[in-house]
Design an enzyme around this catalytic site. Structure first.
Site, PDB file in Angstrom:
ATOM      1  CE1 TYR A   1      -7.854   3.721  10.441  1.00  0.00           C
ATOM      2  CE2 TYR A   1      -9.447   5.317   9.296  1.00  0.00           C
ATOM      3  CZ  TYR A   1      -8.141   4.532   9.138  1.00  0.00           C
ATOM      4  OH  TYR A   1      -7.270   4.703   8.195  1.00  0.00           O
TER       5      TYR A   1
ATOM      6  N   GLY B   1       0.800  -1.344   0.037  1.00  0.00           N
ATOM      7  CA  GLY B   1       0.199  -0.039   0.039  1.00  0.00           C
ATOM      8  C   GLY B   1       0.751   1.018  -0.095  1.00  0.00           C
TER       9      GLY B   1
END
Length: 253
Positions: free
Chosen positions: A154, A20
């Site tokens: 998150y 990523g």
């Protein structure tokens, strides 16, 4: 990849560097002349990343940033092999999504352990290897600035990441160490694609996201990596404590 050697001779650490945004950043750093240490939890992915980067330009260090013993081993290996670090990119993170009524202690602990504790101690343990005038880049997210469903824990970790950049910029100003945050929007990565297990639902999810993006598309990992190069290089010599959004405008308009 057109480059200008903005990081020539620099030694960098990129946590979560095997896939990523982390891997794209490591690729950019190598292309710009840096030697890069990358960390990751899965040895096979690390080995593949190092092969891609070139063993003359990168070393993979297996470990979990939430495990302080793993961090100690990584920093010891960097000290033994290179003796210093010029750039730290604290990128390793996990994301899990539950509505408030479904949050569990495990859900909370796992994300804060990796995303916040891992970042704190990555930077703290790397500091003795950082000369005065070095740079630190923390990966936050647009989630730290926006409210979205099922993302509270998150998002809270990402708001904490951004706050760390502000406070460490003050803590480290006496050493002229610049600390900044990068906050990506939706980026096409394995992590994003792994959020939803059904190809049909994933396509719907991406279509919904792009429909609200001012630029009308998801970002690419390399677009975030180029912003990180800017903050890691002398191009941003008068920038510290800042948050650079690489978000296609989703937070801005």
């Amino acid at each position: 990849m057109t480059t200008s050697q903005k990081l020539a001779g620099k030694i960098a650490l990129v946590t979560g560097g095997s896939t990523g945004i982390g891997l794209a950043t490591a690729q950019r750093f190598v292309a710009e002349g840096a030697f890069v240490f990358i960390t990751g939890r899965r040895q096979a992915e690390l080995d593949a990343a190092v092969q891609l980067l070139g063993s003359n330009h990168a070393v993979g260090l297996q470990g979990d940033v939430s495990n302080l013993a793993d961090l100690d081993r990584a920093v010891a290996a960097i000290k033994a092999q290179k003796g210093r670090l010029d750039v730290v990119v604290a990128n390793a993170a996990v994301g899990e999504f539950l509505p408030v009524e479904a949050i569990t202690e495990e859900h909370y602990d796992r994300q804060f352990d990796v995303n916040v504790k891992g970042m704190v101690f990555t930077v703290q343990k790397a500091l003795p290897l950082l000369p005065d005038g070095s740079t630190i880049v923390l990966l936050s997210s647009v989630s730290g600035s926006k409210g979205t469903g099922s993302s509270s824990i998150y998002s809270a970790t990402k708001a904490a990441n951004r706050s760390l950049a502000r406070n460490w910029a003050v803590d480290l100003k006496g050493r002229r160490i610049r600390v900044n945050a990068v906050s990506p929007g939706p980026i096409e990565t394995p992590g994003l694609n792994g959020l939803i297990d059904s190809p049909e639902h994933l396509a719907q999810f991406k279509a919904q996201m792009t429909s609200v993006m001012p630029l009308g598309r998801l970002g690419e990992a390399d677009e975030v990596a180029k912003a990180i190069v800017f903050l890691a290089s002398d191009d941003s010599s008068f920038v510290t404590g800042a948050e650079l959004f690489v978000d296609g405008g989703i937070v801005q308009v």
